[in-house]
Scaffold this motif. Structure first.
Motif, PDB file in Angstrom:
ATOM      1  N   LEU A 177       5.359  -2.634   4.460  1.00 39.33           N
ATOM      2  CA  LEU A 177       5.434  -1.218   4.822  1.00 39.33           C
ATOM      3  C   LEU A 177       6.702  -0.564   4.283  1.00 39.33           C
ATOM      4  O   LEU A 177       6.706   0.636   4.003  1.00 39.33           O
ATOM      5  CB  LEU A 177       5.358  -1.063   6.341  1.00 39.33           C
ATOM      6  N   ASP A 178       7.771  -1.328   4.137  1.00 33.55           N
ATOM      7  CA  ASP A 178       8.983  -0.772   3.520  1.00 33.55           C
ATOM      8  C   ASP A 178       8.711  -0.380   2.076  1.00 33.55           C
ATOM      9  O   ASP A 178       9.222   0.629   1.574  1.00 33.55           O
ATOM     10  CB  ASP A 178      10.126  -1.796   3.573  1.00 33.55           C
ATOM     11  N   GLU A 179       7.873  -1.180   1.414  1.00 26.82           N
ATOM     12  CA  GLU A 179       7.545  -0.917   0.007  1.00 26.82           C
ATOM     13  C   GLU A 179       6.428   0.107  -0.136  1.00 26.82           C
ATOM     14  O   GLU A 179       6.464   0.974  -1.013  1.00 26.82           O
ATOM     15  CB  GLU A 179       7.146  -2.227  -0.679  1.00 26.82           C
ATOM     16  N   THR A 180       5.431   0.021   0.750  1.00 31.97           N
ATOM     17  CA  THR A 180       4.272   0.915   0.685  1.00 31.97           C
ATOM     18  C   THR A 180       3.971   1.431   2.090  1.00 31.97           C
ATOM     19  O   THR A 180       3.177   0.831   2.823  1.00 31.97           O
ATOM     20  CB  THR A 180       3.036   0.178   0.124  1.00 31.97           C
ATOM     21  N   PRO A 181       4.605   2.535   2.484  1.00 31.84           N
ATOM     22  CA  PRO A 181       4.358   3.063   3.841  1.00 31.84           C
ATOM     23  C   PRO A 181       2.920   3.514   4.020  1.00 31.84           C
ATOM     24  O   PRO A 181       2.199   3.774   3.059  1.00 31.84           O
ATOM     25  CB  PRO A 181       5.330   4.259   3.925  1.00 31.84           C
ATOM     26  N   HIS A 182       2.514   3.603   5.286  1.00 28.37           N
ATOM     27  CA  HIS A 182       1.187   4.126   5.580  1.00 28.37           C
ATOM     28  C   HIS A 182       1.075   5.558   5.065  1.00 28.37           C
ATOM     29  O   HIS A 182       2.030   6.336   5.157  1.00 28.37           O
ATOM     30  CB  HIS A 182       0.924   4.124   7.086  1.00 28.37           C
ATOM     31  N   PRO A 183      -0.093   5.942   4.552  1.00 28.90           N
ATOM     32  CA  PRO A 183      -0.274   7.332   4.108  1.00 28.90           C
ATOM     33  C   PRO A 183      -0.316   8.278   5.301  1.00 28.90           C
ATOM     34  O   PRO A 183      -0.659   7.898   6.415  1.00 28.90           O
ATOM     35  CB  PRO A 183      -1.639   7.293   3.409  1.00 28.90           C
TER      36      PRO A 183
END
Length: 320
Positions: A203-209
């Protein structure tokens, strides 16, 4: 012939956006109407005639950032799950493939699933660990109830419910999940409890939209007649596309409806072939793409997919 009542008009319209049945939509509409003073009720009548704006009360949007985030995640996951449905034998790119049959736009929405959609949706939803890799939705946690499944994201004040998913539907869905995972050589280490380090790193790299996806999810039935829908997001912008047939202008008109459209949305310029809508906070761009060629359908339907492509794969039967 008796005139259609205001309640009936609003119920019929709401159902075209949400896919609800009459027994689901009618109490919600009546509850709003009961709370309206006479002048606000007149405003709704004027809005139905195109002379006023009454967007919001009859199709409420998500309350708060956390709830919008969960619903944006569910829209994306639902569309990913729909791609599995295209491969359900006989495979087809023309048969409508949608995971969501209806969405009750409650504070914690109830999502009614299409036939065969439980397995594909669970495959895309349930977080699982394979070494340092996290698949599914990081941070998603489920609570099973007798006739539904509650969905939450760790650390967010938000929830949604998969309606009608009882023990039997869950077991059938998990058979699909495990069959597909086995075919792809994936481990079945499903994650539960507090947020894991691997999920946090993901999630640090790809947060929730977040953003306009929630607005679309609560009006998803507008796209029900399309064979499929795809989205792409960047910041507060969302692109929605589908094979040509519904008509971009017609969909835009639906999303700008003065009672059930996106609150405060106005038409805004888009790229060639697109039509944009802006709420001031979020932008939604609509576009149609070239439809599948019907001539390819017989070959697609006859295709014998190798193991790992679809969870509906079965071993070949021995010929005697």
């Amino acid at each position: 012939m008796a005139r259609t009542s205001l309640t009936e008009q609003l119920v019929d319209l709401r159902r075209t956006y949400t896919g609800e049945n009459t027994s689901q939509a009618t109490p919600a509409v009546k509850a709003v109407l009961r709370g309206l003073p006479a002048d606000r009720r007149d405003l709704v009548v004027d809005a139905l005639r195109g002379r006023a704006d009454a967007r919001g009360p009859f199709l409420p949007d998500a309350e708060g950032h956390d709830q919008r985030t969960l619903e944006c995640v569910l829209l994306r996951v639902g569309l990913d799950a729909a791609s599995h449905l295209q491969l359900r034998p006989p495979a087809s790119m023309l048969r409508p493939a949608h995971a969501f049959r209806a969405v009750e736009p409650l504070p914690h929405p109830r999502l009614h699933l299409a036939e065969h959609a439980v397995g594909p949706l669970l495959y895309e939803l349930l977080p699982r660990r394979d070494g340092d890799w996290v698949a599914g939705v990081p941070g998603l946690r489920v609570t099973r109830h007798p006739r539904s499944v509650e969905l939450r994201l760790v650390g967010l004040d938000a929830a949604a419910h998969l309606a009608g998913v009882d023990d039997r539907a869950w077991a059938e869905g998990m058979r699909y999940v495990r069959n597909l995972m086995a075919g792809r050589g994936l481990r079945g280490d499903f994650i539960d409890g507090p947020l894991t380090t691997a999920e946090r790193d993901h999630l640090d790299e790809t947060p929730h939209p977040t953003g306009a996806g929630s607005l679309v999810l609560r009006r998803y039935h507008v796209f029900a007649r399309a064979p499929w829908v795809r989205i792409a997001g960047r910041g507060g912008q969302l692109w929605v596309e589908w094979p040509e047939g519904l008509g971009v202008a017609r969909v835009a008109d639906r999303l700008l409806h003065p009672v059930f459209g996106l609150p405060e949305a106005v038409e805004t310029p888009g790229a060639p072939g697109e039509l944009g809508l802006s709420t001031g906070w979020y932008d939604v761009f609509l576009r149609e793409v070239e439809p599948p060629d019907p001539a390819n359908e017989p070959a697609l339907a006859a295709m014998e997919w190798p193991r790992g492509v679809t969870g509906w794969w079965e071993p070949p039967h021995a010929v005697r």
